[in-house]
Design an enzyme around this catalytic site. Structure first.
Site, PDB file in Angstrom:
ATOM      1  CE  LYS A 169      -1.589   3.177   2.057  1.00 13.92           C
ATOM      2  NZ  LYS A 169      -1.913   4.329   2.066  1.00 13.92           N
ATOM      3  CD  GLU A 244      12.980   1.566   9.731  1.00 10.96           C
ATOM      4  OE1 GLU A 244      13.664   2.698   9.609  1.00 10.96           O
ATOM      5  OE2 GLU A 244      13.587   0.609   9.463  1.00 10.96           O
ATOM      6  CB  CYS A 278      13.293   9.982   7.919  1.00 10.76           C
ATOM      7  SG  CYS A 278      13.665   9.194   6.678  1.00 10.76           S
ATOM      8  CD  GLU A 376       9.861  13.948  10.485  1.00 10.23           C
ATOM      9  OE1 GLU A 376       8.485  13.705  10.589  1.00 10.23           O
ATOM     10  OE2 GLU A 376      10.717  13.553  10.126  1.00 10.23           O
TER      11      GLU A 376
HETATM   12  P1  NAD Z   1       2.242   8.663   7.344  1.00  9.47           P
HETATM   13  O1  NAD Z   1       2.213   8.573   7.988  1.00  9.47           O
HETATM   14  O2  NAD Z   1       1.187   9.844   6.812  1.00  9.47           O
HETATM   15  O3  NAD Z   1       2.199   8.047   5.546  1.00  9.47           O
HETATM   16  C1  NAD Z   1       2.950   7.348   5.184  1.00  9.47           C
HETATM   17  C2  NAD Z   1       2.114   6.066   4.834  1.00  9.47           C
HETATM   18  O4  NAD Z   1       0.867   4.778   6.075  1.00  9.47           O
HETATM   19  C3  NAD Z   1       1.190   5.757   3.716  1.00  9.47           C
HETATM   20  O5  NAD Z   1       1.306   4.998   2.980  1.00  9.47           O
HETATM   21  C4  NAD Z   1       0.157   6.418   5.006  1.00  9.47           C
HETATM   22  O6  NAD Z   1      -1.833   6.201   3.680  1.00  9.47           O
HETATM   23  C5  NAD Z   1      -0.227   4.713   6.118  1.00  9.47           C
HETATM   24  N1  NAD Z   1      -1.100   5.844   6.418  1.00  9.47           N
HETATM   25  C6  NAD Z   1      -1.129   6.894   7.257  1.00  9.47           C
HETATM   26  N2  NAD Z   1      -1.740   6.447   8.676  1.00  9.47           N
HETATM   27  C7  NAD Z   1      -2.106   4.742   8.802  1.00  9.47           C
HETATM   28  C8  NAD Z   1      -3.010   4.748   9.375  1.00  9.47           C
HETATM   29  N3  NAD Z   1      -3.443   4.511  10.229  1.00  9.47           N
HETATM   30  N4  NAD Z   1      -2.834   2.961   8.968  1.00  9.47           N
HETATM   31  C9  NAD Z   1      -2.571   2.305   8.072  1.00  9.47           C
HETATM   32  N5  NAD Z   1      -1.435   3.226   7.380  1.00  9.47           N
HETATM   33  C10 NAD Z   1      -1.090   4.349   7.162  1.00  9.47           C
HETATM   34  O7  NAD Z   1       3.737   9.354   6.470  1.00  9.47           O
HETATM   35  P2  NAD Z   1       4.212  10.102   5.294  1.00  9.47           P
HETATM   36  O8  NAD Z   1       3.871  12.114   6.028  1.00  9.47           O
HETATM   37  O9  NAD Z   1       3.219   9.982   4.295  1.00  9.47           O
HETATM   38  O10 NAD Z   1       6.052  10.581   5.167  1.00  9.47           O
HETATM   39  C11 NAD Z   1       6.653  11.353   5.935  1.00  9.47           C
HETATM   40  C12 NAD Z   1       6.589  10.674   7.654  1.00  9.47           C
HETATM   41  O11 NAD Z   1       7.713   9.376   7.253  1.00  9.47           O
HETATM   42  C13 NAD Z   1       8.002  11.304   8.311  1.00  9.47           C
HETATM   43  O12 NAD Z   1       7.590  11.390   9.506  1.00  9.47           O
HETATM   44  C14 NAD Z   1       8.991  10.793   8.027  1.00  9.47           C
HETATM   45  O13 NAD Z   1       9.979  10.910   8.801  1.00  9.47           O
HETATM   46  C15 NAD Z   1       8.909   9.224   7.856  1.00  9.47           C
HETATM   47  N6  NAD Z   1       9.761   8.882   7.323  1.00  9.47           N
HETATM   48  C16 NAD Z   1      10.476   7.591   7.578  1.00  9.47           C
HETATM   49  C17 NAD Z   1      11.419   6.778   7.088  1.00  9.47           C
HETATM   50  C18 NAD Z   1      12.722   5.442   7.945  1.00  9.47           C
HETATM   51  O14 NAD Z   1      13.585   5.304   7.487  1.00  9.47           O
HETATM   52  N7  NAD Z   1      12.202   5.729   9.818  1.00  9.47           N
HETATM   53  C19 NAD Z   1      12.006   6.847   5.746  1.00  9.47           C
HETATM   54  C20 NAD Z   1      10.829   7.669   4.932  1.00  9.47           C
HETATM   55  C21 NAD Z   1       9.873   8.725   5.576  1.00  9.47           C
END
Ligand code: NAD
Length: 468
Positions: A169, A244, A278, A376
């Protein structure tokens, strides 16, 4: 490419849901495509197909799996220009940056994983017992938008090589490159159902994946709040989880640091990908004695990072992904000023015309209790925080909920003293280059588990002990 379908059981099919999600080009705010907003029936079909495929896939010969992975790698390479174009459009990134950093680096990483599985001991004899490493089962991979291809390959490559099946997804904001990746999987010869793609909105699809009894593991990359929800739901069924999450990483500049190395290493992480990384080193901890010199250099070096439309190949700081992200960065810049931090460079973001453009912002005189030092922001925003002693620098570096990355610059022994005390998943010492095959992941609110190389592979394995 036709983006209107999902990929289930080896076929591109119409989703049961007739609702679509529009995908926007953040440079122009034009809608460039629409993808299905999958519903429960769609996600359940994908899970069923992955479950069925696992019965045989888990026992396939490793050589066969490697061959298919190599085919997949070749397909990605053949389509690199098309995919870089798509990433430019859905993320707003510069084409060449998309090609090298968003795609080629992750294609190369597939070689790392192939090398790791070739050498890995899936069965090891301990004398009194034998340990077998087995695939976990059906893996739900939930990925973010900021590295829209790499965050997927970092999960599906080790998961599939280990013998798991996958339901992916991707982020609703960047689902297009995920469809191209799926095409590359389809053409690589993986059996039906081994890999499935459902596009959709966060929790809507996520909840079905995390609550299904037929999903054995959830591997999530995204925000800490999203990860906590996913983790809690998954643990209701005691699924294996890998999370992550976000970061707010410190770059510790010691008194004798080489400031050119400090600037190159730190600023690249803050400005590349428009700060939407991130592991960005967004808190620079500076010794009081070198404050003026460092401030001057930060201003000078920041100006070298071109800001503007990513259609210009020199651009580094391109638009942010969305209005939501723009509003978030604006909120933090305003809040930083209200809290008494001083703007060294940049301004409160203003929206002029189309696109979510935010230029670089550097705050100085920042107190570590301020929101801009703790939370962040995920944009091109750097904060400078002063310290008096090395131990105070360590205390400030660790005084944050996150623990993803970090850096330290200075004399070898002092740098190691600091690095060993930083509560974070990795520390870059004196600008050393990071490699994808190294373990990547966080302490504290930055996650659970690691991606990359052998450590990444092991997340997708269960341990079975045989007494023979
Ligand atoms: P997000 O949490 O909004 O979404 C990430 C994914 O999860 C998307 O596919 C979203 O549709 C899904 N999602 C969101 N809420 C959910 C829930 N309750 N249940 C299931 N799925 C859900 O994050 P984003 O805005 O897409 O990405 C940015 C974030 O990702 C930043 O906080 C960044 O630091 C983090 N990130 C971390 C790493 C790492 O390796 N640690 C790498 C890249 C990004």
């Amino acid at each position: 490419m036709d983006y209107s379908k999902i990929f289930v059981n080896g076929e591109w099919i119409e989703a049961e849901s007739k609702e679509m999600i529009e995908v926007m080009d953040p440079r122009t705010e034009e809608i460039i495509a629409s993808v299905p907003r999958s519903n429960e029936a769609d996600v359940t079909k994908a899970i069923d197909s992955a479950k069925k495929a696992f019965e045989d896939w888990q026992f396939t010969n490793l050589k066969e799996r490697i061959q298919m992975m190599e085919n997949f790698r070749g397909n990605l390479e053949k389509n690199i220009d098309t995919m870089a174009d798509i990433i430019s459009k859905e993320l707003g990134a510069d084409f060449e940056f998309a090609k090298s950093t968003h795609i080629q680096a992750y294609i190369d990483d597939i070689d790392n994983y192939i090398r790791v599985v070739k050498e890995y001991e899936f069965e090891k004899d301990y004398g009194e017992f034998l340990v077998r490493k087995e695939p976990v089962g059906v893996v739900a991979a939930i990925t973010p938008w900021n590295y829209p291809l790499g965050q997927i390959t970092k999960k599906i490559v080790p998961a599939l090589l280990a013998g798991n099946t996958v339901v992916l997804k991707p982020s609703q904001q960047t689902p297009l490159v995920a469809q191209h990746l799926t095409k590359a999987i389809e053409e690589a010869g993986f059996p039906k159902g081994v890999f499935n793609l459902v596009t959709g909105v966060g929790a809507e699809v996520g909840n079905i994946l995390t609550s299904s009894k037929d999903v054995d593991m959830v591997s999530f990359t995204g925000s800490t709040s999203g990860g906590i929800n996913v983790g809690k739901d998954s643990l209701e069924d005691v699924k294996k989880i890998a999370l992550e999450l976000g970061g707010k990483s410190a770059s510790v500049v010691l008194e004798d640091a080489d400031l050119d190395i400090v600037m190159d290493t730190t600023l690249d992480t803050v400005y590349n990908n428009t700060g939407q990384t991130c592991s960005a080193l967004t808190r620079m901890l500076i010794p009081k004695t070198r404050k003026e010199e460092i401030e001057k250099l930060v201003i000078e070096k920041t100006k070298e990072y071109k800001f503007g439309n990513s259609e210009n190949p020199d651009t580094v700081i391109a638009p942010l992904i969305s209005q939501k992200q723009f509003d978030k960065v604006k909120y933090y810049v305003e809040h930083g000023l209200e809290e008494g931090a001083k703007l060294l460079l940049g301004e409160v973001p203003k929206k002029d015309g189309q696109g979510f453009y935010v230029g670089p912002v550097v705050f100085t005189d920042v107190d570590n209790d301020m929101k801009i030092a703790q939370e962040e922001i995920f944009g091109p925003v750097l904060v400078l925080i002063e310290y008096d002693s090395i131990d105070e620098a360590i205390e400030i570096a660790n005084d944050v909920d996150y623990g993803l990355s970090g850096a330290v610059f200075g004399n070898g022994e002092d740098a190691r003293y600091v690095a060993n005390r930083m509560k974070t998943g990795m520390v870059i010492i004196n600008g050393q280059t990071r490699t994808h095959s190294a373990p990547f992941g966080g302490y504290k609110h930055s996650g659970i588990g690691r991606e990359g190389g052998q450590f990444g592979l092991e997340e997708y394995l269960e341990t079975k002990t045989l007494f023979i």
